[in-house]
Scaffold this motif. Sequence first.
Motif, mmCIF file in Angstrom:
data_model
loop_
_atom_site.group_PDB
_atom_site.id
_atom_site.type_symbol
_atom_site.label_atom_id
_atom_site.label_comp_id
_atom_site.label_asym_id
_atom_site.label_seq_id
_atom_site.Cartn_x
_atom_site.Cartn_y
_atom_site.Cartn_z
ATOM 1 N N ILE A 168 0.837 -1.209 0.000
ATOM 2 C CA ILE A 168 0.000 0.000 0.000
ATOM 3 C C ILE A 168 0.873 1.261 0.000
ATOM 4 O O ILE A 168 0.651 2.187 -0.787
ATOM 5 C CB ILE A 168 -0.942 0.003 1.220
ATOM 6 C CG1 ILE A 168 -1.991 -1.096 1.082
ATOM 7 C CG2 ILE A 168 -1.626 1.373 1.376
ATOM 8 C CD1 ILE A 168 -2.801 -1.341 2.342
ATOM 9 N N GLY A 169 1.868 1.286 0.885
ATOM 10 C CA GLY A 169 2.763 2.445 0.945
ATOM 11 C C GLY A 169 3.519 2.652 -0.359
ATOM 12 O O GLY A 169 3.694 3.792 -0.820
ATOM 13 N N ILE B 130 2.558 1.735 -3.371
ATOM 14 C CA ILE B 130 1.620 2.234 -4.387
ATOM 15 C C ILE B 130 1.422 3.739 -4.222
ATOM 16 O O ILE B 130 1.436 4.495 -5.209
ATOM 17 C CB ILE B 130 0.273 1.497 -4.300
ATOM 18 C CG1 ILE B 130 0.432 0.048 -4.769
ATOM 19 C CG2 ILE B 130 -0.799 2.212 -5.134
ATOM 20 C CD1 ILE B 130 -0.799 -0.819 -4.543
ATOM 21 N N ILE B 131 1.240 4.185 -2.978
ATOM 22 C CA ILE B 131 1.049 5.618 -2.716
ATOM 23 C C ILE B 131 2.265 6.414 -3.167
ATOM 24 O O ILE B 131 2.137 7.441 -3.847
ATOM 25 C CB ILE B 131 0.769 5.860 -1.218
ATOM 26 C CG1 ILE B 131 -0.578 5.244 -0.824
ATOM 27 C CG2 ILE B 131 0.763 7.364 -0.896
ATOM 28 C CD1 ILE B 131 -0.844 5.245 0.670
ATOM 29 N N SER B 132 3.464 5.945 -2.812
ATOM 30 C CA SER B 132 4.688 6.626 -3.234
ATOM 31 C C SER B 132 4.837 6.601 -4.749
ATOM 32 O O SER B 132 5.239 7.593 -5.368
ATOM 33 C CB SER B 132 5.920 5.973 -2.596
ATOM 34 O OG SER B 132 6.142 6.478 -1.307
ATOM 35 N N GLY B 133 4.527 5.450 -5.350
ATOM 36 C CA GLY B 133 4.635 5.320 -6.804
ATOM 37 C C GLY B 133 3.731 6.295 -7.536
ATOM 38 O O GLY B 133 4.123 6.894 -8.547
ATOM 39 N N LEU B 134 2.528 6.477 -7.013
ATOM 40 C CA LEU B 134 1.601 7.448 -7.614
ATOM 41 C C LEU B 134 2.159 8.867 -7.494
ATOM 42 O O LEU B 134 2.055 9.668 -8.432
ATOM 43 C CB LEU B 134 0.234 7.363 -6.938
ATOM 44 C CG LEU B 134 -0.599 6.114 -7.254
ATOM 45 C CD1 LEU B 134 -1.835 6.058 -6.355
ATOM 46 C CD2 LEU B 134 -0.995 6.091 -8.721
ATOM 47 N N GLY B 135 2.760 9.176 -6.338
ATOM 48 C CA GLY B 135 3.368 10.494 -6.148
ATOM 49 C C GLY B 135 4.507 10.740 -7.129
ATOM 50 O O GLY B 135 4.608 11.820 -7.727
ATOM 51 N N LEU C 196 12.966 -5.111 -1.779
ATOM 52 C CA LEU C 196 12.663 -5.701 -3.092
ATOM 53 C C LEU C 196 11.203 -5.478 -3.466
ATOM 54 O O LEU C 196 10.896 -5.083 -4.599
ATOM 55 C CB LEU C 196 12.979 -7.192 -3.066
ATOM 56 C CG LEU C 196 12.652 -7.974 -4.341
ATOM 57 C CD1 LEU C 196 13.442 -7.424 -5.522
ATOM 58 C CD2 LEU C 196 12.942 -9.464 -4.147
ATOM 59 N N ILE C 197 10.300 -5.714 -2.512
ATOM 60 C CA ILE C 197 8.870 -5.519 -2.775
ATOM 61 C C ILE C 197 8.606 -4.070 -3.163
ATOM 62 O O ILE C 197 7.892 -3.787 -4.133
ATOM 63 C CB ILE C 197 8.033 -5.897 -1.531
ATOM 64 C CG1 ILE C 197 8.167 -7.385 -1.235
ATOM 65 C CG2 ILE C 197 6.559 -5.516 -1.742
ATOM 66 C CD1 ILE C 197 7.553 -7.804 0.088
ATOM 67 N N ASN C 198 9.204 -3.155 -2.403
ATOM 68 C CA ASN C 198 9.015 -1.731 -2.668
ATOM 69 C C ASN C 198 9.463 -1.352 -4.077
ATOM 70 O O ASN C 198 8.745 -0.657 -4.808
ATOM 71 C CB ASN C 198 9.787 -0.912 -1.627
ATOM 72 C CG ASN C 198 9.836 0.554 -1.961
ATOM 73 O OD1 ASN C 198 10.813 1.042 -2.522
ATOM 74 N ND2 ASN C 198 8.784 1.280 -1.624
ATOM 75 N N ALA C 199 10.653 -1.803 -4.462
ATOM 76 C CA ALA C 199 11.189 -1.462 -5.785
ATOM 77 C C ALA C 199 10.270 -1.966 -6.893
ATOM 78 O O ALA C 199 9.984 -1.242 -7.862
ATOM 79 C CB ALA C 199 12.590 -2.053 -5.943
#
Length: 210
Positions: free
Chosen positions: A25-26, A28-33, A90-93
Amino acid sequence: MKRMKVLFSSMRNKSIFIRIMYIIIGSIISGLGIAMMSKGTLGVDTLSVFMIGIAKLFDLPFSYANAMVNLTIIIIVFMINRKIIGIGSLINACIIAFTIHISSGVIETVIVGNEAINYIVIIIGPICIGAGAAIYVNQNLGASALESLTLCLCGIFNKLSMKTARIILDSTFALLGFMIGGPIGLGTITCIVLVGPTVSIVSRLLKDDK
């Protein structure tokens, strides 16, 4: 505000599955930003300024420069404090890259050519980047490259807050990127001003009453 604190504090003491869900979730939010900032016309986020500069300096595609910079940062952080790097890194990237890929087209359609929305984006974008970062970093399963470097800096200088460390890093990457040909705009400045404080505020909410 009290309801928000209850919501955030409920994110403590959770199973590994739930923590991974919060990382997603975090991210995705950062990716959208990041996608908002990259498709806007008023300046990209600070790390992208540096990556674009690297791409120009070595005549590389942006995707290659992105991977090279992130990998270099992760290796440096791992050498200093390997505990900061984990499965969450890894998940974040992967999730951020995927989010940017699938959302960029829609975001571009909405904001390109609309000056008013572009000004809104340079406020919402940095807040999304900071809020998302705080959510996945606080799961303690590993952070992304820039957040890992932020945590590493806080570890080296004990009195340094996450907000201050992030502002220092954002300013440094923006300046270095500009010096090697990266573009700086109003959006870059709002990232420097807003991302660090947003990370700090959301992190405090996540840790409230812990």
